[in-house]
Design a protein around this motif. Structure first.
Motif, short mmCIF file in Angstrom:
data_model
loop_
_atom_site.label_atom_id
_atom_site.label_comp_id
_atom_site.label_asym_id
_atom_site.label_seq_id
_atom_site.Cartn_x
_atom_site.Cartn_y
_atom_site.Cartn_z
N PHE A 1 -13.66 -8.69 -25.20
CA PHE A 1 -13.43 -7.94 -26.44
C PHE A 1 -14.31 -6.69 -26.42
CE2 PHE A 1 -12.44 -12.30 -28.33
CZ PHE A 1 -11.08 -12.14 -28.13
N ALA A 2 -13.97 -5.80 -25.49
CA ALA A 2 -14.77 -4.60 -25.25
C ALA A 2 -13.93 -3.61 -24.46
CB ALA A 2 -16.05 -4.96 -24.47
N ASP A 3 -14.43 -2.41 -24.35
CA ASP A 3 -13.73 -1.42 -23.52
C ASP A 3 -13.82 -1.77 -22.04
OD1 ASP A 3 -12.88 0.31 -25.61
OD2 ASP A 3 -14.89 1.19 -25.73
N TYR A 4 -14.96 -2.35 -21.62
CA TYR A 4 -15.19 -2.67 -20.21
C TYR A 4 -15.94 -4.00 -20.10
CZ TYR A 4 -14.25 2.31 -19.36
OH TYR A 4 -13.68 3.55 -19.31
N LEU A 5 -15.78 -4.65 -18.94
CA LEU A 5 -16.65 -5.76 -18.58
C LEU A 5 -16.87 -5.72 -17.07
CD1 LEU A 5 -14.90 -8.10 -16.98
CD2 LEU A 5 -14.45 -8.97 -19.24
N VAL A 6 -17.90 -6.44 -16.62
CA VAL A 6 -18.11 -6.63 -15.19
C VAL A 6 -17.93 -8.12 -14.89
CG1 VAL A 6 -19.63 -4.65 -14.83
CG2 VAL A 6 -20.62 -6.85 -15.49
N MET A 7 -17.37 -8.39 -13.73
CA MET A 7 -17.20 -9.79 -13.32
C MET A 7 -17.33 -9.90 -11.81
SD MET A 7 -13.15 -10.63 -13.58
CE MET A 7 -11.89 -9.49 -13.04
N PRO A 8 -17.74 -11.08 -11.33
CA PRO A 8 -17.83 -11.29 -9.88
C PRO A 8 -16.45 -11.16 -9.24
CG PRO A 8 -19.00 -13.02 -11.08
CD PRO A 8 -18.21 -12.26 -12.09
N MET B 1 -19.83 2.56 -25.06
CA MET B 1 -18.53 1.94 -25.24
C MET B 1 -18.57 0.99 -26.44
SD MET B 1 -18.27 -1.21 -22.50
CE MET B 1 -19.09 -2.75 -22.87
N LYS B 2 -17.38 0.55 -26.88
CA LYS B 2 -17.29 -0.37 -28.01
C LYS B 2 -17.19 -1.80 -27.49
CE LYS B 2 -14.92 2.93 -31.05
NZ LYS B 2 -13.64 3.22 -31.76
N ALA B 3 -17.84 -2.71 -28.23
CA ALA B 3 -17.76 -4.13 -27.89
C ALA B 3 -17.92 -4.95 -29.16
CB ALA B 3 -18.84 -4.51 -26.89
N VAL B 4 -17.17 -6.02 -29.24
CA VAL B 4 -17.32 -6.97 -30.35
C VAL B 4 -18.47 -7.90 -29.99
CG1 VAL B 4 -16.23 -8.87 -31.60
CG2 VAL B 4 -14.87 -6.86 -30.95
N ARG C 1 -19.77 -3.10 -32.17
CA ARG C 1 -20.97 -2.30 -31.94
C ARG C 1 -20.74 -1.30 -30.81
NH1 ARG C 1 -23.20 -3.41 -36.64
NH2 ARG C 1 -24.10 -5.52 -36.84
N GLU C 2 -21.60 -0.29 -30.77
CA GLU C 2 -21.68 0.62 -29.62
C GLU C 2 -22.73 0.06 -28.68
OE1 GLU C 2 -20.22 3.36 -28.43
OE2 GLU C 2 -18.69 3.49 -30.01
N VAL C 3 -22.36 -0.17 -27.42
CA VAL C 3 -23.28 -0.71 -26.42
C VAL C 3 -23.17 0.11 -25.14
CG1 VAL C 3 -23.12 -3.03 -27.39
CG2 VAL C 3 -21.62 -2.37 -25.51
#
Length: 340
Positions: A116-123, A1-4, A15-17
């Motif tokens: 600032f990414a396609d995805y994130l994880v959060m509690p 995925m893409k992320a700043v 970047r690709e992460v």
């Protein structure tokens, strides 16, 4: 995925992460919108502490795509907003209910990867469900509105109060709207940008001041000013030395000054202690959004807060690094990053 990625102070790039995987009590969220905040620019310049390399972005909303094994109360497909400030729940401040002052505070987009990414994880404890039909970009305003709500709570605005707001960015314009909802009958906004002054009047300001065209102190608190003797409450929402210093001179005797704007770490401002004493001013710092995120989400969902006119433009993830690395464009209020 893409992320700043903020790789270090002064270095930010797309970047690709690897796509993150949610832990047992976490949600995987596909980002629909994430607002660019002044704090993101402070991070880039090293003016606010963080832990690079990190993906910034703490004003976000999106769609739940996966849930951890211990998650309850959320389902795949929910539209959610996230409170980025994660308190430990164990320290003395947390036990006293002052979660924004947590000794072990961790923030999404500052200490762990943000929006600032396609995805994130959060509690899951940081997530709040939004109406399915809410505009995705509106959900990204819950965090800044929550911070403004805390400032207004501290100020204790009463119906009929006079309020001055210094700074016409998104924080100032949200504060104008909250002051109106709280019953203030005099609401004065000071900002250099003519477009922001015009917008403030549309959103509830009863008067505006151009600080480049007049002496702000005289124009507002002078004998023939808009609030002779000063205002009941002054909100500093610009985060610059000039307005911090003005704020204490614009409050009436016995008035309240609330510092909401984020100043660069290390910046100094001058004030006269005798003046604070003699006029018995109350000067308060307003930090983050303790227990206000749910209220902010409810206010936005209700339509009571105007959002669309605060969005100056929408940009892609590819454009986001350039936006963060450069000053706001003239008249710009809020840039929202919308991943493709």
């Amino acid at each position: 995925m893409k992320a700043v990625r903020l790789e270090k102070v002064g270095s930010i790039a797309l970047r690709e992460v690897a796509k993150p995987v949610p832990g047992p009590d976490e949600l995987l969220v596909r980002i629909e919108a994430c607002g660019v905040c002044g704090t993101d620019r402070h991070l880039f310049h090293g003016e606010f502490p963080c832990r690079p390399p990190v993906t910034p972005g703490h004003e976000f909303s999106g769609i739940v795509e996966a849930i951890g094994t211990a998650v309850s109360g959320f389902a795949v497909g929910d539209r959610v907003t996230g409170d980025p400030n994660i308190a430990c729940g164990r320290c003395g401040h947390c036990h006293a209910g002052r979660v924004n002052l947590c000794s072990n505070l961790t923030a999404i987009g500052i200490h762990r990867d943000g929006g600032f990414a396609d995805y994130l994880v959060m509690p899951q404890k940081q997530a709040f469900v939004l109406p399915a039909d809410l505009k995705p970009t509106h959900g990204a305003f819950c965090e800044p509105l929550g911070c403004c709500l805390h400032g207004v709570d501290l100020a204790g605005i009463k119906p009929g109060s006079s309020v001055v707001v210094l700074g016409g960015g998104v924080i100032g314009l949200l504060t104008v709207q909250l002051a109106r909802l709280a019953g203030a009958t005099t609401i004065i906004l000071s900002t250099r940008q003519a477009s922001r002054r015009a917008l403030a009047r549309e959103l509830g300001a009863t008067a505006t001041v151009d600080p480049t065209a007049a002496d702000v102190i005289d124009a507002i608190a002078g004998p023939a000013g808009l609030a002779p003797g000063g205002a009941d409450v002054v909100f500093e929402c610009a985060g610059v030395r000039e307005t911090v210093e003005q704020s204490m001179r614009l409050a009436r005797a016995g008035g309240i000054v609330v510092i909401v704007g984020v100043t660069p770490q290390g910046m100094k401002a001058e004030f006269e202690p005798f003046d604070l004493l003699f006029r018995e001013l109350k000067v308060l710092g307003s930090f983050l959004n303790p227990y206000t995120h749910r209220r902010a989400a409810a206010l936005i969902a209700s339509g009571a807060i105007e959002i669309d006119r605060l969005i100056s433009r929408q940009v892609s993830l590819e454009e986001a690094p350039g936006v963060i690395a450069n000053p706001p464009a003239p008249g710009e209020v809020k840039v929202v990053v919308v991943p493709e």
